[in-house]
Design a protein around this motif. Structure first.
Motif, PDB file in Angstrom:
ATOM      1  N   LEU A 169       0.822  -1.455  -0.157  1.00 53.33           N
ATOM      2  CA  LEU A 169       0.243  -0.108   0.098  1.00 53.33           C
ATOM      3  C   LEU A 169       0.608   1.313   0.301  1.00 53.33           C
ATOM      4  O   LEU A 169       1.729   1.388   0.768  1.00 53.33           O
ATOM      5  N   LEU A 170       0.947   2.220  -0.912  1.00 53.54           N
ATOM      6  CA  LEU A 170       1.395   3.408  -0.812  1.00 53.54           C
ATOM      7  C   LEU A 170       0.075   3.893  -0.131  1.00 53.54           C
ATOM      8  O   LEU A 170      -0.591   4.699  -0.531  1.00 53.54           O
ATOM      9  N   PHE A 171       0.702   5.387   0.826  1.00 54.25           N
ATOM     10  CA  PHE A 171      -0.049   6.065   1.269  1.00 54.25           C
ATOM     11  C   PHE A 171       0.464   7.455   0.827  1.00 54.25           C
ATOM     12  O   PHE A 171       2.052   7.415   1.489  1.00 54.25           O
ATOM     13  N   ASP A 172      -0.304   8.475   0.913  1.00 53.83           N
ATOM     14  CA  ASP A 172       0.537   9.645   0.393  1.00 53.83           C
ATOM     15  C   ASP A 172      -0.430  10.606   1.335  1.00 53.83           C
ATOM     16  O   ASP A 172      -1.373  11.116   1.655  1.00 53.83           O
ATOM     17  N   GLU A 173       0.780  10.390   2.688  1.00 57.45           N
ATOM     18  CA  GLU A 173       0.644  11.941   4.146  1.00 57.45           C
ATOM     19  C   GLU A 173      -1.238  11.069   4.054  1.00 57.45           C
ATOM     20  O   GLU A 173      -1.992  12.216   4.401  1.00 57.45           O
ATOM     21  N   PRO A 174      -1.922  10.278   5.032  1.00 51.22           N
ATOM     22  CA  PRO A 174      -3.048   9.268   4.723  1.00 51.22           C
ATOM     23  C   PRO A 174      -3.897  10.734   5.399  1.00 51.22           C
ATOM     24  O   PRO A 174      -4.866  10.235   5.599  1.00 51.22           O
ATOM     25  N   THR A 175      -3.288  11.640   6.841  1.00 54.94           N
ATOM     26  CA  THR A 175      -4.559  11.543   7.201  1.00 54.94           C
ATOM     27  C   THR A 175      -3.645  13.389   7.646  1.00 54.94           C
ATOM     28  O   THR A 175      -4.655  14.031   8.310  1.00 54.94           O
TER      29      THR A 175
ATOM     30  N   LEU B 201      -5.729   1.216  11.718  1.00 54.24           N
ATOM     31  CA  LEU B 201      -6.218   0.773  10.192  1.00 54.24           C
ATOM     32  C   LEU B 201      -4.825  -0.367   9.791  1.00 54.24           C
ATOM     33  O   LEU B 201      -4.823  -1.271   8.599  1.00 54.24           O
ATOM     34  N   LEU B 202      -4.274   0.647   9.190  1.00 55.29           N
ATOM     35  CA  LEU B 202      -2.924   0.351   8.605  1.00 55.29           C
ATOM     36  C   LEU B 202      -1.657  -0.389   9.326  1.00 55.29           C
ATOM     37  O   LEU B 202      -0.992  -1.170   8.614  1.00 55.29           O
TER      38      LEU B 202
ATOM     39  N   MET C 131       0.892  -7.109   5.216  1.00 55.66           N
ATOM     40  CA  MET C 131       1.057  -6.413   3.951  1.00 55.66           C
ATOM     41  C   MET C 131       2.377  -4.886   3.559  1.00 55.66           C
ATOM     42  O   MET C 131       2.624  -4.714   5.142  1.00 55.66           O
ATOM     43  N   THR C 132       3.447  -4.752   3.094  1.00 55.68           N
ATOM     44  CA  THR C 132       4.044  -3.244   2.614  1.00 55.68           C
ATOM     45  C   THR C 132       3.542  -2.363   2.970  1.00 55.68           C
ATOM     46  O   THR C 132       2.972  -2.193   1.540  1.00 55.68           O
ATOM     47  N   VAL C 133       3.871  -1.558   3.810  1.00 58.16           N
ATOM     48  CA  VAL C 133       3.405  -0.443   3.571  1.00 58.16           C
ATOM     49  C   VAL C 133       4.572   1.013   3.034  1.00 58.16           C
ATOM     50  O   VAL C 133       5.964   0.812   3.821  1.00 58.16           O
ATOM     51  N   ILE C 134       4.262   1.979   1.985  1.00 56.58           N
ATOM     52  CA  ILE C 134       5.389   2.930   1.934  1.00 56.58           C
ATOM     53  C   ILE C 134       3.764   3.788   2.322  1.00 56.58           C
ATOM     54  O   ILE C 134       3.176   4.628   2.475  1.00 56.58           O
ATOM     55  N   LEU C 135       4.913   4.828   3.239  1.00 56.92           N
ATOM     56  CA  LEU C 135       3.721   5.880   3.385  1.00 56.92           C
ATOM     57  C   LEU C 135       4.596   7.078   3.907  1.00 56.92           C
ATOM     58  O   LEU C 135       5.413   7.445   4.009  1.00 56.92           O
ATOM     59  N   VAL C 136       3.979   7.968   3.176  1.00 61.36           N
ATOM     60  CA  VAL C 136       4.836   9.896   3.470  1.00 61.36           C
ATOM     61  C   VAL C 136       4.252  10.535   4.264  1.00 61.36           C
ATOM     62  O   VAL C 136       2.408  10.364   4.336  1.00 61.36           O
TER      63      VAL C 136
END
Lengths: 236, 262
Positions: A145-151, A165-166, A175-180
């Motif tokens: 999952l790629l999250f771009d500033e999810p919040t 949730l993440l 899951m592998t997570v990439i988040l900004v």
């Protein structure tokens, strides 16, 4: 833990402007990679390059069979659009050739109740719309999952729910997570690896090793205030 | 009513269905005005065709397709604001059309004329409408995703630039079907007005498509009866557009989904 993503000498240029230059890093399966850096350092561009949404040079190698889910930076949908949440999710499900029942499953995982499925997408609150974006990303059973500033622009409670949730998706589904993220507290709390981006300066490694006060000063030009959680992340 | 009149009315109704459906997406994409410009690009083609005595629709189709490619190219390559593109293309198309269209045919080219149709012409028009509906059905999901967020659509594998071009071409094809009896100035009105009406009564995309198409068909049918009865000397275009506008005014009084939301 095998390698899921290998990036070598990645550069992105828009005309004369170089946004990313010779960036290299690797990411293992099940890791949480946080990308941090000041505004304009190319965090979102990096995500888009990984999704091949912007032209780039260098190599981006995803492991065979990788399915990516993407949650973009805050979207402000047209409030007048007569599109129900269900219609948006069903459109993606049809494009991916999925059974319609998948929509119900991802909606449940993302916390979208039946009443929200029948709501007009443009009229959802920020937190509700974020759930829609997460459900949208989960369609097709992605393993990264790629999250771009999810919040961004969410209140504290909604923000907490998104990160719970993440964390759940990462621990329970591997899951592998990439988040900004701009929030260093979140980075320390959830990330296994951090990648710092700033003009002429990059760093990568576990947050507690890499994010020294000196590194943060170089990155942001000052030492930001943050809180390091020492306990385990909350269980969902 | 002769068989030719029945074919003409049949095609007008089919055009109305296509116009309502295409208009719903154009309105949602905020492309109504940009698309409207395209219809005016048929005028130079109509004029040249009348001047050299070939089928006006061939001329209209040629400049429509060329104009569509021009609008798309300007949008994609120059980075000009949409209203600049609209202004430039609209004025040029209209001026060029007015210059080359023979004076005695100018009104007909601008506002259309209801003429009996042959069976082959009806079938050709019906085929075009079938193509339009097929395109919307085939690309409806990509269009939906591009409406909610171009970024999400792109991440899902939608080629936005190509989708935009296809949509503009389908819009042009819709205008072309209605060109003969609505004219270059008014053909796009039946794409705009019923969609604006449909929007007032709809809370979901399927409702929106249905109501827009129904409002469009209703306007054509009422416009046909009223136009033939009271304004036989004029083409049907202006009457149909006014009926469409009237339906929109009614929707302002009775529609309210947009405000009520869920």
């Amino acid at each position: 833990m095998g390698t899921l993503l290998k990036v070598q000498n990645l550069s992105v240029r828009f005309g004369e402007r170089t946004v990313l230059e010779n960036l290299s890093f690797e990411l293992g399966r099940g890791e949480v990679l946080a990308i941090i850096g000041p505004n304009g350092s190319g965090k979102t561009v990096l995500l888009k390059a990984l999704l091949r949404m912007v032209p780039s040079t260098g190599t981006i190698s995803w492991a065979p069979g990788t399915q990516i889910g993407y949650v973009p930076q805050k979207i402000a949908p047209d409030r007048g659009l007569p599109l129900r949440v269900r219609e948006v999710l069903e459109a993606k499900a049809r494009m991916l050739g999925l059974d319609r029942s998948e929509v119900g499953k991802v909606a449940e995982t993302a916390g979208l109740g039946r009443e929200l499925l029948d709501a007009v997408a443009g009229l959802l609150s920020g937190g509700q719309f974020q759930k829609l974006l997460i459900a949208f990303a989960l369609l097709g059973q992605p393993n990264v999952l790629l999250f771009d500033e999810p919040t961004a622009s969410l209140d504290e409670l909604s923000e907490e729910r998104v990160y719970d949730l993440l964390h759940h998706l990462q621990t329970e589904r591997g899951m592998t997570v990439i988040l900004v993220s701009h929030d260093l507290s979140i980075v320390f709390r959830y990330a296994t690896t951090v990648l710092c981006l700033s003009r002429g300066f990059t760093c990568a490694g576990p947050p507690k090793e890499v994010l020294t006060p000196a590194a943060l000063e170089t990155l942001y030009g000052a030492t930001p205030k943050y809180y390091v959680h020492h306990g385990e992340p909350p269980q969902r | 009513m002769t068989a030719g009149d029945a074919y003409a009315l049949g095609l007008a109704v089919l055009f109305a269905v296509a116009a309502g459906l295409v208009g719903s997406f154009a309105l949602s994409k905020r492309l109504l005005l940009a698309s409207d410009v395209l219809s005016h690009l048929a005028l130079p083609g109509l004029g040249i065709a009348m001047l050299i005595h070939i089928n006006p629709l061939i001329g209209g189709a040629t400049t429509l397709v060329l104009g569509t490619l021009l609008v798309w190219h300007l949008e994609q390559r120059t980075g000009l604001a949409a209203d600049v593109t609209i202004g430039v293309v609209f004025s040029t198309g209209l001026a060029l059309g007015a210059l080359v269209t023979p004076h005695e045919h100018l009104l007909e080219a601008l506002f259309g004329e209801f003429q009996p149709l042959s069976l082959p012409a009806f079938l050709l028009g019906a085929l075009a409408v079938g193509l339009i509906i097929l395109f919307l059905y085939r690309f409806r999901d990509a269009l939906v995703l591009s409406l909610i967020s171009p970024e999400l659509a792109s991440a899902t594998g939608v080629n936005l630039s190509r989708l935009e071009l296809y949509f503009l071409l389908i819009f042009s094809l819709t205008v072309l079907v209605g060109l003969r009896f609505m004219g270059a100035l008014l053909a796009s009105a039946l794409v705009i007005l019923p969609a604006a009406t449909g929007r007032r009564f709809s809370g979901s995309l399927s409702q929106f498509l249905l109501v827009s198409a129904a409002a469009s068909v209703l306007a054509v049918l009422i416009g046909f009866v009223v136009g033939r009865q009271f304004f036989p000397a004029l083409g049907l275009g202006p009457t149909i557009v006014l009926i469409s506008a009237l339906l929109f005014v009614v929707s302002l009084a009775f529609g309210g989904q947009q405000r009520a939301g869920v």
